[in-house]
Design a protein around this motif. Structure first.
Motif, short mmCIF file in Angstrom:
data_model
loop_
_atom_site.label_atom_id
_atom_site.label_comp_id
_atom_site.label_asym_id
_atom_site.label_seq_id
_atom_site.Cartn_x
_atom_site.Cartn_y
_atom_site.Cartn_z
N PRO A 209 0.69 -1.29 -0.02
CA PRO A 209 0.05 0.01 0.06
C PRO A 209 0.69 1.33 -0.10
N HIS A 246 -6.11 -2.66 0.54
CA HIS A 246 -5.78 -1.59 1.15
C HIS A 246 -4.99 -0.51 0.31
N TYR A 304 -5.31 -6.37 7.81
CA TYR A 304 -6.39 -5.65 7.95
C TYR A 304 -6.26 -4.55 9.22
N LEU A 307 -4.58 -1.73 7.73
CA LEU A 307 -5.51 -0.93 6.96
C LEU A 307 -6.21 -0.09 8.06
#
Length: 606
Positions: A209, A246, A304, A307
């Protein structure tokens, strides 16, 4: 001045009539070179006239005073000037007449015959269903929630499913049954398909990301003006899929005005995470640990968590324009949801509080998510149906109640109604007979319809755009098993039209987290290289390692191939898992293919 020191330079005639300029001088063939013959002094003419150059002289033009004279006829007045020799064809004209493309057109061979269409893999015969075996057991009902694959792990395969063959999880062998129809003609057609795909594929720099995201601009153009983008995954437990989501969400927030990340998780889970990313209240690790249990255990990952940390950091920097987190599934309705609804009713409609409390009696979970989702489906079907009837009545009471004056009061009322709706929908889902094949199919259709409706309602509440994260099967348009009559993506397309865009993800090899179908343990599995004849095998022949493709704009042989069913990985919570016959362009608008993936980084349960 004339001569070498004059304004005309050392290589031009000094005076007199000039030839029309045609750009830089071009060398002429030896037999047509020309030079200037000096005129006798008695003529009074400054320059000579053009005569052929003798063999062995300079390649360029020669001028009076720079080249020894060659005996020739002297310059004569116009009246007695001898006729000029016939003009020779210029080399450039000769070159045009002999241009290879022109000659090729004259000698163009007959157009070759169109190659044969790609032979379709032979489908195995449907196995006989064992007598006396019920399609579902209540203890496994919650495993249905995340994907099609888990449902089929306890059921006979669909007639068109390609069975997995290796318990070690070689997904390449999972498609081997579909390669029986792979012929030499098909191989030549696949080469044409690969070439066509390469003309429209856009390479991806990374799935990480962080860093520049210019390589995602083609994806932005494909998204267009969509309000909801469904971004799928071929497994529920691969790191690169989660990282890519993400990365794409960051890009869409910055470039396209998206503000919500919606996950295939319960509404109550989404509310807890949304509270954290907006206000910082709570511990995200604890929320993930408490909410992502049972079938949702695969979401409790470092990917996660990263994120969610980014979303919180973004909101610190942009408090007036926050990003949000939403859950659209109905696996369970957590205790925080019941407590928040009760607090709202107590503050705004105290007269309804005893009635709402009575209608919801016994439904507030007193255990963890995993335990509740394992125990509640085991209750008698009649009890579950009665609970669904009570929650429906509570929802109707709140819908008919009047909010206080003001926009803030209206928003609070609308959110409370959605909380009551989420409680009812969870109860309504478990009111289906999950041990019956028809009842299970009805439950799956209801679930996908609810997930689509929840996303649309959330967008109306927040006024933003949403990136929806779910399995490929859920964000797609067509079911590829009779147990899923209609998918979430199809419901979204029905209601939003072109404002919904579906993007599927595929991979050629790698590893993933999933529950072992043999012993039920959650562990990492290896998916070997895709076998010839499978979707992933052909997609991986494109020269880019990772790439994005607009399925709507494919042309030529690629268009036909993408619209045809091929054995394709669709791995849910359980593994090994059979490949399924999937036509990519009939299920998605966009495709993102990754060469390899790795198992996600699960966080500790304690």
């Amino acid at each position: 001045m004339t001569g070498p020191t004059g304004p005309n330079g050392p290589d031009r005639p000094a005076a007199g009539p000039r030839r029309r300029s045609r750009g830089p001088a071009r060398p002429l063939p030896a037999r047509t070179r020309w030079r200037v013959v000096p005129a006798p002094p008695t003529t009074g003419v400054a320059d000579g006239w053009w005569a052929p150059a003798a063999p062995g002289q300079s390649d360029g033009m020669t001028r009076h005073g720079t080249t020894p004279a060659v005996p020739t006829a002297p310059y004569a007045p116009a009246a007695s000037r001898p006729a000029r020799p016939a003009r020779l064809a210029r080399p450039a004209r000769l070159a045009r007449l002999a241009r290879p493309a022109r000659l090729a057109r004259l000698a163009r061979p007959a157009r070759p015959a169109r190659p044969a269409r790609l032979a379709q893999p032979a489908r195995p015969a449907r196995p006989a269903r064992p007598g006396g075996i019920r399609r579902h057991r209540t203890a496994a009902a919650l495993t249905l929630l995340l994907s099609l694959a888990t449902l089929l792990s306890a059921a006979p395969p669909h007639a068109s499913a390609v069975p997995a063959t290796a318990s070690t999880g070689s997904a390449g062998s999972a498609g081997s049954a579909g390669s029986a129809g792979f012929t030499e003609a098909a191989g030549s057609t696949e080469t044409a398909v690969v070439a066509a795909l390469e003309r429209t594929a856009h390479p991806l720099r990374t799935t990480e990301p962080r860093g520049a995201d210019a390589d995602l601009r083609p994806l932005s153009r494909m998204v267009g003006g969509a309000e909801v983008v469904g971004l799928g995954e071929a497994t529920h437990g691969s790191r690169e899929f989660f990282q890519l989501k993400h990365r794409v969400f960051r890009h869409l927030v910055r470039e396209k005005g998206f503000r919500t990340f919606a996950l295939e998780a319960s509404w109550s889970t989404g509310l807890r995470l949304d509270t954290y990313v907006r206000t910082g209240a709570g511990d995200p690790r604890r929320i993930l640990r408490e909410e992502f249990q049972g079938s949702y255990r695969l979401w409790n990952t470092q990917e996660y968590l990263d994120l969610i940390h980014w979303m919180r950091d973004h909101n610190r920097r942009h408090p007036g324009d926050p990003v949000r987190f939403a859950g659209d599934d109905l696996g369970w309705a957590g205790p925080e949801l019941h407590d928040r609804l009760r607090a709202y009713v107590s503050a705004t409609h105290p007269g309804l509080l005893p009635t709402i409390t009575g209608l919801h009696r016994g439904l507030r979970p007193e255990t963890g998510a995993g335990t509740w989702m394992a125990e509640y489906p085991a209750r008698p079907l009649a009890e579950r149906k009665a609970n669904a009837a009570r929650t429906r009545e509570a929802l109707r009471l709140l819908e008919r109640s009047e909010p206080a004056a003001g926009p803030a009061a209206r928003r609070a009322h609308d959110l409370a109604v959605e909380d009551a709706r989420a409680i009812h929908r969870t109860a309504r889902f478990y009111a289906h007979d999950l041990d019956d094949e028809a009842g299970s199919a009805d439950a799956m259709r209801y679930r996908d319809r609810v997930m689509a409706d929840t996303v649309i309602r959330w967008n109306r509440l927040t006024g933003g755009k949403t990136l929806l994260s779910a399995h490929n099967a859920h964000v797609g348009y067509q079911p590829y098993d009779r147990s899923y009559p209609k998918m979430q993506g199809a419901f979204l397309r029905d209601r939003l039209g072109a404002r919904y865009v579906s993007a599927g993800l595929t991979f050629e090899r790698g590893s993933l987290q999933a529950y072992d179908t043999a012993d039920g343990r959650l562990k990492a599995h290896t998916a070997g290289p895709a076998a010839p004849g499978t979707t992933e095998h052909l997609l991986d022949r494109v020269r880019h390692r990772d790439y994005v493709l607009d399925l709507r704009t494919a042309r030529g042989p690629a268009r036909a191939w993408l619209a045809t069913e091929h054995p394709t990985r669709s791995i849910g919570t359980a593994y090994p898992d059979p490949a399924r016959p999937i036509a990519l362009s009939r299920n998605h608008d966009i495709l993102i293919h990754l060469h390899s993936v790795h198992a996600s980084d699960l966080l500790p349960e304690n």
